[in-house]
Enzyme design. Structure first.
Site, short mmCIF file in Angstrom:
data_model
loop_
_atom_site.label_atom_id
_atom_site.label_comp_id
_atom_site.label_asym_id
_atom_site.label_seq_id
_atom_site.Cartn_x
_atom_site.Cartn_y
_atom_site.Cartn_z
N ARG A 56 0.87 -1.19 0.00
CA ARG A 56 0.00 0.00 0.00
C ARG A 56 0.90 1.23 0.00
NH1 ARG A 56 2.38 2.18 3.65
NH2 ARG A 56 0.78 3.79 3.64
N GLY A 57 0.26 2.41 -0.14
CA GLY A 57 1.01 3.65 -0.31
C GLY A 57 1.13 3.91 -1.81
N ALA A 58 0.82 5.14 -2.22
CA ALA A 58 0.65 5.42 -3.65
C ALA A 58 1.84 4.99 -4.54
CB ALA A 58 0.33 6.91 -3.83
N ARG A 87 -7.38 -0.44 -6.65
CA ARG A 87 -7.65 0.70 -5.77
C ARG A 87 -7.78 1.95 -6.65
NH1 ARG A 87 -4.37 1.06 -0.37
NH2 ARG A 87 -6.32 2.10 0.22
N GLN A 110 -2.13 2.54 9.82
CA GLN A 110 -0.83 2.65 9.15
C GLN A 110 0.17 3.47 9.98
OE1 GLN A 110 -3.78 3.11 7.71
NE2 GLN A 110 -3.79 2.55 5.56
N ASP A 154 -2.02 10.91 -2.37
CA ASP A 154 -2.37 9.84 -3.32
C ASP A 154 -2.71 10.39 -4.69
OD1 ASP A 154 -3.02 8.66 -0.50
OD2 ASP A 154 -2.76 6.98 -1.89
N ASN A 183 -5.55 12.36 0.24
CA ASN A 183 -4.64 11.56 1.08
C ASN A 183 -5.49 10.82 2.11
OD1 ASN A 183 -1.86 10.79 1.70
ND2 ASN A 183 -2.14 11.89 3.62
N LYS A 184 -4.83 10.04 2.93
CA LYS A 184 -5.53 9.17 3.89
C LYS A 184 -6.59 9.94 4.69
CE LYS A 184 -5.20 5.69 4.33
NZ LYS A 184 -6.19 4.80 3.63
O1 MRU Z 1 -4.54 3.23 2.12
P1 MRU Z 1 -3.07 3.46 2.00
O2 MRU Z 1 -2.28 2.95 3.15
O3 MRU Z 1 -2.53 3.00 0.66
O4 MRU Z 1 -2.94 5.05 2.01
C1 MRU Z 1 -1.67 5.61 1.93
C2 MRU Z 1 -1.66 7.08 2.06
O5 MRU Z 1 -2.68 7.73 2.20
C3 MRU Z 1 -0.32 7.75 1.91
O6 MRU Z 1 -0.26 8.90 2.69
C4 MRU Z 1 -0.10 8.12 0.44
O7 MRU Z 1 -0.30 7.00 -0.38
C5 MRU Z 1 1.27 8.65 0.19
S1 MRU Z 1 2.48 7.39 0.33
C6 MRU Z 1 4.00 8.01 -0.06
#
Ligand code: MRU
Length: 352
Positions: A45-47, A87, A203, A244, A254-255
């Site tokens: 996970r994470g963009a 996603r 996270q 994201d 973002n999250k």
């Molecule tokens: O649902 P996730 O854990 O994939 O969400 C991640 C985030 O919101 C991060 O802040 C974002 O992807 C940036 S990661 C460098």
């Protein structure tokens, strides 16, 4: 730290982020379907990490083709579709797939074939894998560049509030928001981090706290509801998050919980920065209203670490991301430099 993801002997190794921090185990993905499942269930996970995993998944799809020549193009279209339907919010996924598809089109043109023979397909798969590897190299390079650009904005001994995980775990290496933290530390600025736990998937608690603690970067974990009180107490010097997707006007997705932090930061006159590579910018999205926000299963909220914490029948709303309007953002930090304040014109100039 061991890598978030890497290629090994014909398979993609993924550090299972659902098992952290209790267990540090790798998943081996040998098909694009397994990579797609890993993205969907957040083993990766994470963009930026999602984008890289999809690029490797695309190469795996090419490697696994066993059909007759004419079926090749249809097969590769299916591979791209399967990976893209995982996603919806992180644009890096679609950016990475577009880059891989462009590479494939270039190979078709270079070899001047529409129905490649097995030996040609093997050359295609090798070239696609090389493209994914190149993207991983560029990811780390860009994170280090944006880290350096962001570190210049971090005061000495700053207390930085972060949300979710925008670290090495969310990228190929080094991280975006946590890349800025790493660069500030390397510059001798002695940053300290407050990490929001980040309900519902934690996270911040499971990943950011683990990642920083492992490198002896001072980190204090708080629950999401504590942020306002810490700001009021003067404990926070700046807020630093990842993104994201960045819309053309500078709004960010973002999250979930990021928007609240941005509003709080402005109310307390605390700078709020988002750090992301320019591959996160989506000029097709005019504003945050055009960004699709993923909604995930209600059980992520009804349950916690496998324990039922709400009636199984209760209705839940579980958007995984939110939109922070650009008016709350002090600056965007990218590998091409920082935009402070961000604007549509400055963003367009930066990426073109
Ligand atoms: O649902 P996730 O854990 O994939 O969400 C991640 C985030 O919101 C991060 O802040 C974002 O992807 C940036 S990661 C460098």
């Amino acid at each position: 730290m061991r890598k978030t993801l890497f290629w090994e002997n014909g398979g993609l190794m993924l550090l299972d982020q659902t098992a952290l921090p209790s267990r540090e185990v790798y998943i081996r993905a040998e098909s694009c379907e397994r990579v797609a499942a890993a993205i969907k269930n957040m083993e990766v996970r994470g963009a930026p990490a999602i984008g890289l995993a999809a690029a490797y998944g695309f190469a795996l799809g090419a490697l696994s083709f066993v059909g007759a020549g004419p079926e090749w193009r249809e097969h590769m279209k299916t591979v791209a579709r399967v990976l893209s339907e995982t996603r919806p919010t992180a644009v890096n996924l679609f950016w990475a797939l577009r880059r891989m598809e462009n590479k494939l089109h270039a190979l078709h043109a270079e070899y001047d074939v529409t129905e490649p023979a097995p030996e040609v397909r093997a050359a295609f798969a090798a070239a696609l894998l090389a493209e994914a590897e190149q993207m991983a190299v560029e990811d780390e390079r860009d994170n280090r560049l944006l880290g350096a650009a962001g570190a210049a904005l971090v005061p000495e001994n700053a207390a930085i509030l972060t949300h979710c995980n925008a670290g090495a775990l969310a990228t190929g290496a080094y991280g975006t928001a946590l890349g800025v933290v790493r660069a500030a530390r390397e510059a001798g600025k002695n940053p300290r981090i407050y990490a929001c736990e980040t309900r519902p998937c934690l996270q911040g608690a499971r990943l950011t706290a683990w990642e920083l603690w492992r490198e002896n970067i001072p980190v204090t974990l708080i629950t999401d509801g504590m942020a306002a009180y810490l700001m009021r107490q003067g404990k926070i010097d700046l807020v630093l998050v990842g993104a994201d997707r960045i819309a053309a006007n500078g709004d960010i997705a973002n999250k979930i919980g990021t928007y609240a932090l941005a509003v709080l930061a402005q109310a307390h006159s605390i700078p709020f920065y988002a750090a992301a590579p320019t591959s996160t910018v989506d000029l097709r999205a005019g504003s945050g209203d055009d960004i699709p926000v993923e909604e995930r299963d209600g059980d992520e909220v009804r349950r916690l670490a496998g324990v039922q914490i709400a009636p199984p029948e209760v209705s839940v709303y579980n958007p995984s991301f939110d939109i922070t309007p650009v008016k709350y953002i002090t600056g965007l930090i990218t590998e091409k430099g920082a935009l402070s304040p961000p604007s549509a014109a400055a963003l367009l100039k930066l990426i073109s």
